[in-house]
Design an enzyme around this catalytic site. Structure first.
Site, PDB file in Angstrom:
ATOM      1  N   ALA A 107      27.057  50.662  81.848  1.00 42.04           N
ATOM      2  CA  ALA A 107      27.135  49.216  81.650  1.00 42.04           C
ATOM      3  C   ALA A 107      25.739  48.614  81.822  1.00 42.04           C
ATOM      4  O   ALA A 107      24.982  49.036  82.698  1.00 42.04           O
ATOM      5  CB  ALA A 107      28.099  48.590  82.648  1.00 42.04           C
ATOM      6  N   LYS A 108      25.424  47.647  81.000  1.00 43.67           N
ATOM      7  CA  LYS A 108      24.134  46.964  81.106  1.00 43.67           C
ATOM      8  C   LYS A 108      24.331  45.797  82.072  1.00 43.67           C
ATOM      9  O   LYS A 108      24.544  44.661  81.669  1.00 43.67           O
ATOM     10  CB  LYS A 108      23.676  46.505  79.726  1.00 43.67           C
ATOM     11  N   ALA A 109      24.291  46.126  83.370  1.00 46.15           N
ATOM     12  CA  ALA A 109      24.569  45.151  84.421  1.00 46.15           C
ATOM     13  C   ALA A 109      23.298  44.822  85.193  1.00 46.15           C
ATOM     14  O   ALA A 109      22.425  45.675  85.355  1.00 46.15           O
ATOM     15  CB  ALA A 109      25.632  45.711  85.375  1.00 46.15           C
TER      16      ALA A 109
END
Length: 171
Positions: free
Chosen positions: A158-160
């Site tokens: 995830a691009k968190a």
């Protein structure tokens, strides 16, 4: 790299002035890093401004939000349209677009249940990430002592926001 202000930022379905795009100091995102985002480029072409792989970026944004159990209160199409409109309203030919989904202000504590999901989209001029001369002269790099987190500690796919803390240390 310094940021060049533009006129408007899209926040939860409305355009607000750049300096009025604010988040409360007790917003969940500030205390627990509960955000997902994308970084998208738009380029000037012979046919006008073109946003690079917009649908793919927004699909990944929704995937990242799903991983973190964040129900985005807009459709993919609405977010794509908002990206296009944000570029247009700021009269940009080439730019960087930053859609951001984050847990806002209402409850405090690690438990995110009941915390509203907010969405913002900014677009602004941004030159070459590694500098104007990177392709011609190269860049200086080195191997850092910090390693990427293990796949079973946080969902690295995830691009968190929180997933970039080690990148800050390396930089």
């Amino acid at each position: 790299m310094p940021m060049t202000k533009t006129d408007k930022i899209w926040m939860n379905g409305q355009f607000v002035a750049w300096d009025d795009a604010k988040v409360h100091v007790l917003a969940h995102v500030l205390h627990y890093g509960s955000s997902v985002f994308e970084g998208i480029r738009a380029y000037q072409t012979r046919n006008g401004t073109a946003i690079f792989r917009l649908e793919d970026h927004i699909e990944r944004l929704f995937f990242s939000a799903k991983v973190y159990r964040m129900k985005i209160p807009f459709t993919r199409e609405q977010i794509e349209r908002a990206c296009i409109e944000t570029v247009a309203v700021n009269r940009l030919n080439e730019c960087y677009i930053r859609p951001l989904v984050y847990r806002g202000y209402e409850n405090i504590g690690v438990n995110p249940i009941g915390v509203p999901i907010d969405v913002a989209i900014a677009a602004y001029p941004w030159g070459k990430y590694l500098g104007e001369e990177a392709l011609a002269k190269g860049v200086s790099v080195k191997v850092g002592t910090w390693a990427r987190m293990a796949a079973n500690t946080l969902p690295a796919m995830a691009k968190a926001g929180g997933n970039y803390l080690n990148s800050q240390l390396l930089r």
